[in-house]
Design an enzyme around this catalytic site. Structure first.
Site, PDB file in Angstrom:
ATOM      1  CE  LYS A  27     -13.301   9.789 -18.374  1.00 53.69           C
ATOM      2  NZ  LYS A  27     -13.523   8.965 -17.207  1.00 53.69           N
ATOM      3  NE  ARG A  63      -3.133  -0.153   3.098  1.00 53.44           N
ATOM      4  CZ  ARG A  63      -2.596   0.070   4.313  1.00 53.44           C
ATOM      5  NH1 ARG A  63      -2.100   1.241   4.615  1.00 53.44           N
ATOM      6  NH2 ARG A  63      -2.575  -0.898   5.204  1.00 53.44           N
ATOM      7  CG  ASP A  82     -10.413  17.226 -13.707  1.00 50.79           C
ATOM      8  OD1 ASP A  82      -9.727  16.807 -14.663  1.00 50.79           O
ATOM      9  OD2 ASP A  82     -11.312  16.547 -13.183  1.00 50.79           O
ATOM     10  CE1 TYR A  85     -17.809  12.156 -14.696  1.00 47.98           C
ATOM     11  CE2 TYR A  85     -16.614  12.056 -12.624  1.00 47.98           C
ATOM     12  CZ  TYR A  85     -17.392  11.456 -13.585  1.00 47.98           C
ATOM     13  OH  TYR A  85     -17.764  10.142 -13.428  1.00 47.98           O
TER      14      TYR A  85
END
Ligand SMILES: Cc1ncc(COP(=O)(O)O)c(C=O)c1O
Length: 367
Positions: free
Chosen positions: A200, A53, A175, A104
């Site tokens: 994306k 992790r 963003d 978004y």
């Protein structure tokens, strides 16, 4: 035959070269050219990582490459929204966050959820109204920009808003999913943080969910790394590897997709079934508003064979959807708006597939 290791060039490299060369193992005999997939939940004790992790060499390679492209230090997350959540968690309890009303919808829904639980107050703004955004910065602890916005494709004045955010003592976040670091580097305009849905364009092949944050601020980087360690919003190894593989061709994919988008915009603007074409002049996302509204949008997205009716964007294949089919999409997005993610196919094939479906809509409109 053994070879002397070659030194990496010291001169600054251009973005296309950075996309291809960054995040690679050293040029030494028998080193692989590409970073391998390290499948490890634990590491032999005594080193810097210790546990799966806290780090992974495959994530690090992706982070190095994205950091080099954005001009900062990157941290990968399990998805774009995991990265968004980690950033929204930076703000003090009860403080104000300014955000685009057409960001978004997942980001907007996170803000609404935090607001409903009394965690923060959100002020939603029209990002193209710079004076209103600057005014809203007063008293804010974080100013969120998305530019261009999804799916309205509005463009913010990043340097002006960043300055206003800083004057108010707020973090400025951008963003950068739609523009990618090849078309816009917000850290160069003073933004504190850049966030990506690497799902994306960065990964680019519709086969990965991944997010990332990039910053030049070492203290912020450490805070975010600690948050990622604690929440476990870590990427999968395969996802980071695939995203890095995708990133290698970002410049050629984007160049082709953008030139296809520009040509399609020219043709769409001439079509009678289309009442408005929204395109900021760059990138590979185009939104069209259909004269026939929601019905026309739904018909169009079921009448093509190359254009795939699918959500998400930024892949090599062309996809589209009527955004208001999602109930969470704000009502200020026109009912008949179809967001098109233009891929890298031949533009004439894309048009030959789209044009008859658009023609059909015109014929069916009551005269
Ligand atoms: C602009 C933008 N930011 C963030 C996200 C969220 O990313 P993810 O789907 O990887 O969680 C998306 C997803 O569509 C997006 O379009």
């Amino acid at each position: 035959m053994s070879q002397e290791p070659s030194e990496p060039p010291t001169r600054p490299l251009r973005p296309a070269t950075v996309a291809v060369t960054s995040g690679r193992p050293p040029h030494e005999p028998d080193q692989p050219l590409n970073v391998p997939l390290t499948m490890a939940s634990t590491y032999v004790a005594g080193g810097d990582v210790e546990y799966g992790r806290y780090g992974n060499p495959t994530w690090t390679a992706f982070e190095e490459a994205l950091g080099a492209l954005e001009g900062g230090r990157a941290l990968a997350f399990s998805s774009g929204l995991a990265a968004v959540a980690t950033l929204l968690d930076l703000v003090g309890a009860g403080t104000k966050v300014v955000a685009p009303r057409h960001a978004y919808n997942g980001s907007i829904m996170q803000l609404a959820d935090l607001e409903a639980r009394g965690r923060l107050t959100a002020e939603l703004v029209d990002v193209e109204d710079t004076a209103a955004v600057v005014a809203a910065c007063e008293g804010a602890s974080l100013v969120w920009l998305e530019s261009p916005t999804n799916p309205a494709l509005e463009v913010a004045d990043i340097p002006t808003v960043v300055e206003a955010a800083h004057a108010a003592g707020a973090y400025a976040v951008v963003d950068n999913t739609f523009a990618t670091p090849l078309l816009q580097r917000p850290l160069e305009h003073g933004a504190d943080l850049v966030v990506h849905s690497a799902t994306k364009f960065l990964a680019g092949h519709s086969d990965v969910l991944l997010g990332a944050v990039v910053t030049r601020d070492d203290e912020l980087f450490d805070v975010l790394k600690k948050r990622r360690d604690l929440t476990g919003a870590v990427p999968g190894t395969l996802e980071a590897w695939l995203a890095l593989r995708g990133l290698r061709t970002l410049h050629v994919r984007l160049e082709r997709a953008q030139s296809n988008a520009q040509e399609l915009v020219r043709r769409l603007r001439e079509h009678a079934a289309v009442s408005e074409v929204r395109y900021p002049g760059f990138g590979a996302i185009v939104s069209v508003v259909l004269a026939g509204g929601a019905l026309a949008g739904d018909l169009l997205t079921h009448k093509t064979s190359l254009w795939v009716h699918a959500t998400s964007l930024g892949g090599v294949e062309s996809t589209f959807e009527r955004r208001r089919r999602w109930r969470s999409e704000p009502s200020t997005i026109p009912d008949g708006l179809v967001r098109m993610s233009v891929g890298i196919e031949d533009v004439d094939d894309l048009w030959d597939d789209l044009a008859p479906a658009l023609d059909d809509l015109t014929e069916k409109r009551p005269g």
